[in-house]
Design a protein around this motif. Structure first.
Motif, mmCIF file in Angstrom:
data_model
loop_
_atom_site.group_PDB
_atom_site.id
_atom_site.type_symbol
_atom_site.label_atom_id
_atom_site.label_comp_id
_atom_site.label_asym_id
_atom_site.label_seq_id
_atom_site.Cartn_x
_atom_site.Cartn_y
_atom_site.Cartn_z
ATOM 1 N N ALA A 305 0.826 -1.210 0.000
ATOM 2 C CA ALA A 305 0.000 0.000 0.000
ATOM 3 C C ALA A 305 0.861 1.262 0.000
ATOM 4 O O ALA A 305 0.525 2.251 -0.664
ATOM 5 N N ALA A 309 0.698 4.089 -2.837
ATOM 6 C CA ALA A 309 0.402 5.488 -2.526
ATOM 7 C C ALA A 309 1.397 6.419 -3.206
ATOM 8 O O ALA A 309 1.020 7.466 -3.754
ATOM 9 N N VAL A 409 -7.365 -2.617 -0.609
ATOM 10 C CA VAL A 409 -6.661 -1.625 0.208
ATOM 11 C C VAL A 409 -5.579 -0.934 -0.614
ATOM 12 O O VAL A 409 -5.432 0.295 -0.595
ATOM 13 N N VAL A 413 -5.681 3.047 -1.483
ATOM 14 C CA VAL A 413 -4.611 3.947 -1.042
ATOM 15 C C VAL A 413 -3.984 4.648 -2.241
ATOM 16 O O VAL A 413 -3.631 5.837 -2.170
ATOM 17 N N LEU A 416 -6.180 7.496 -3.136
ATOM 18 C CA LEU A 416 -6.012 8.616 -2.211
ATOM 19 C C LEU A 416 -4.743 9.405 -2.536
ATOM 20 O O LEU A 416 -4.727 10.645 -2.494
ATOM 21 N N GLY A 417 -3.671 8.685 -2.845
ATOM 22 C CA GLY A 417 -2.447 9.362 -3.252
ATOM 23 C C GLY A 417 -2.641 10.166 -4.516
ATOM 24 O O GLY A 417 -2.134 11.291 -4.645
#
Length: 540
Positions: A305, A309, A409, A413, A416-417
């Protein structure tokens, strides 16, 4: 000498499948990369344009190498050496741990030590075995380069650099096998060391000093901290300088000497570093087999993860450079749009390309979590779980569910990055939407690899780890970089990544994605059903 030959022959026989896969796969990678570069970037001006791109976006060097000229051999070395050194490092650390700490855990080392071979001779046999494996790997790479038409001396300098990197990581893996009490911890440390060396080399390349013509770059001093950096400094097909490999040889000798010191001073089965004492009472999450499996795999999910990211942030934060890339190096802009589709903007093409790499990371996460089930089986701990009212099918299905959860997951992630990186773009909302679509589009290919990994675990458990990693490596090379390197359509079609939906425009074709989801689900279902009649296989 006769006992040494017996031990060496046993290691060669035991690794005959894994080593063939690693060596042939890496050699084939060298051959195909060279052929593709010759076909696709046959024009010197195109190669010079791509190298000058690193002046605009040096972050590219994190995943490539040190530019050292635009001739065909120099360009191939720039594109592919770091990846091949990464593969050599993984092959070598796995080999080192398998025949040392792995044998101690299985009880084989103690039986051999009770014979006239004692405790030291098996370690010597493992060192010789690893050195021979890397010598053959380097020879295979050199022959592949020569067969593809590159200059002979540079080809074998590149092969020697690969072999030297592998031997250095072999010695590092042997040290980790002495330090840690379990092969799981030693393997994890070995993988971390290889990946760290890859990125330390990348940081040194990216922060290095470019030449005035943009075709060469002098790495920062930090690249001397990486065995992969030592191999790159040979400047194969340019300087052909073997002197940096002396550092690799000296380091390997020092590490191996340290291994013998540790081996002579510790008990069989013990480790230099003491193991951490666990809790006196298990927490509620360990009250089920699913909770146990999730706990065992949490560290791996977190590691993948973090990498996702970083890649997600790069996917969108680099888009302000896109206009400059398009004007300064139009060849790269054309290649990116070929990979993403004719209707894609250059920003969308860059985002899609980065998320294709994130798809590879997610697939690697899925495979590693299934491989953990194999490691539990080899170490005998799976039998303990299966001796309770936990059926085999449920046990494997739980690992599959955890692998899928880990993939979600990793992709979440990464999104989100990407959302954070998109804030510097002209259209943050639009860029974030493209990133979300690109992340979802990776799921079908990941499901295929998850299904393949589970099938391999059920059908051919003894070789599943090597075969699974080889399948992912070749699939990534064919599918993600095949268009960029001009590989034939039928070769690219062998990869699940080549059929991932392209999230560009209003009409997204999910035909290939639907088929891959179906194939992945069928493979997972067949593996779970077949697990019912499969015996526990503890041999490594």
């Amino acid at each position: 000498m006769n006992l040494l030959w017996v031990l060496l022959r046993q290691r060669l026989r035991r690794d005959r499948v894994q080593l063939v896969l690693w060596i042939v796969g890496t050699g084939a990678l060298a051959l195909m990369a060279t052929t593709a570069v010759t076909t696709t970037f046959g024009d010197l001006a195109e190669r010079e344009g791509i190298l000058r791109l690193t002046l605009v976006a040096p972050a590219i060097l994190m995943f490539r190498g040190t530019p050292n000229g635009a001739e065909e051999g120099q360009f191939v070395f720039f594109l592919i050496f770091a990846l091949m050194a990464l593969l050599a490092g993984l092959m070598s650390t796995f080999l080192a741990v398998r025949h040392t700490r792995g044998d101690e855990e299985a009880g084989r080392a103690e039986l051999v030590a009770a014979t006239p071979a004692s405790r030291m001779l098996p370690t010597t046999a493992t060192v010789i075995h690893g050195v021979l494996a890397n010598a053959v790997l380097g020879l295979a790479v050199g022959v592949a380069f020569v067969a593809s038409g590159l200059e002979t001396r540079g080809s074998f300098v590149a092969g020697a650099a690969i072999a030297a990197c592998g031997v250095t990581f072999l010695s590092i893996g042997l040290v980790f096998a002495q330090l840690f009490r379990t092969s799981r911890a030693a393997n994890a440390a070995g993988v971390a060391a290889v990946i760290a060396a890859y990125f330390v080399r990348g940081i040194g390349d990216a922060a290095g000093e470019p030449s005035d013509d943009g075709l060469h770059r002098t790495p920062l001093w930090i690249s001397w901290l990486s065995p992969i950096g030592w191999g790159q400094r040979t400047g194969a097909f340019a300087e052909n300088d073997l002197a940096p490999l002396v550092v690799a040889v000296i380091s390997a000798v020092v590490f191996v000497a340290l291994v013998y010191v540790f081996q002579s001073s510790r008990d069989s089965g013990a480790s230099v570093l003491p193991g951490f004492r666990g809790r006196d009472h298990a927490g509620p999450i360990l009250s089920s087999s699913f909770g146990l499996a999730w706990t065992l795999n949490t560290g791996a999910v977190v590691s993948w993860a973090i990498g996702a990211a970083v890649m997600g942030a790069l996917a969108t934060s680099l888009t302000p450079l896109v206009d400059q890339i398009g004007s300064d190096v139009p060849e790269v802009a054309v290649r990116l749009q070929q990979m993403a589709g004719p209707d894609a903007t250059l920003e969308q093409a860059l985002t899609t390309t980065f998320f294709s790499v994130i798809g590879i990371l997610a697939s690697a996460c899925a495979l590693q979590l299934i491989m953990r089930a194999r490691q539990e089986e080899v170490h005998g701990t799976a039998e303990t779980v299966l001796s309770t009212p936990v059926p085999r099918q449920r046990w494997l299905g739980e690992y599959g569910a955890i692998a899928l959860l880990g993939v979600l997951v990793v992709l979440a992630v990464a999104m989100l990055g990407a959302f954070a990186g998109a804030q510097s773009a002209d259209d943050p909302a639009g860029m974030s939407q493209d990133a979300a679509q690109a992340a979802i589009a990776q799921l079908p290919a990941v499901l295929v690899y998850l299904g393949v990994g589970m099938l391999l675990f059920v059908l051919v458990p003894r070789v599943m780890i090597g075969v699974a990693w080889a399948a992912l490596t070749l699939g990534a090379f064919f599918g993600v970089f095949g268009e960029l390197l001009g590989l034939p359509d039928w070769v690219r079609d062998l990869s699940p990544f080549a059929h991932s939906p392209l999230p560009i425009g209003d009409d997204i074709d999910w035909t290939g994605g639907v088929w891959m989801i179906a194939i992945g689900l069928v493979a997972i279902s067949v593996a779970i059903v077949a697990m019912r009649r499969r015996e526990v296989v503890t041999g490594g």
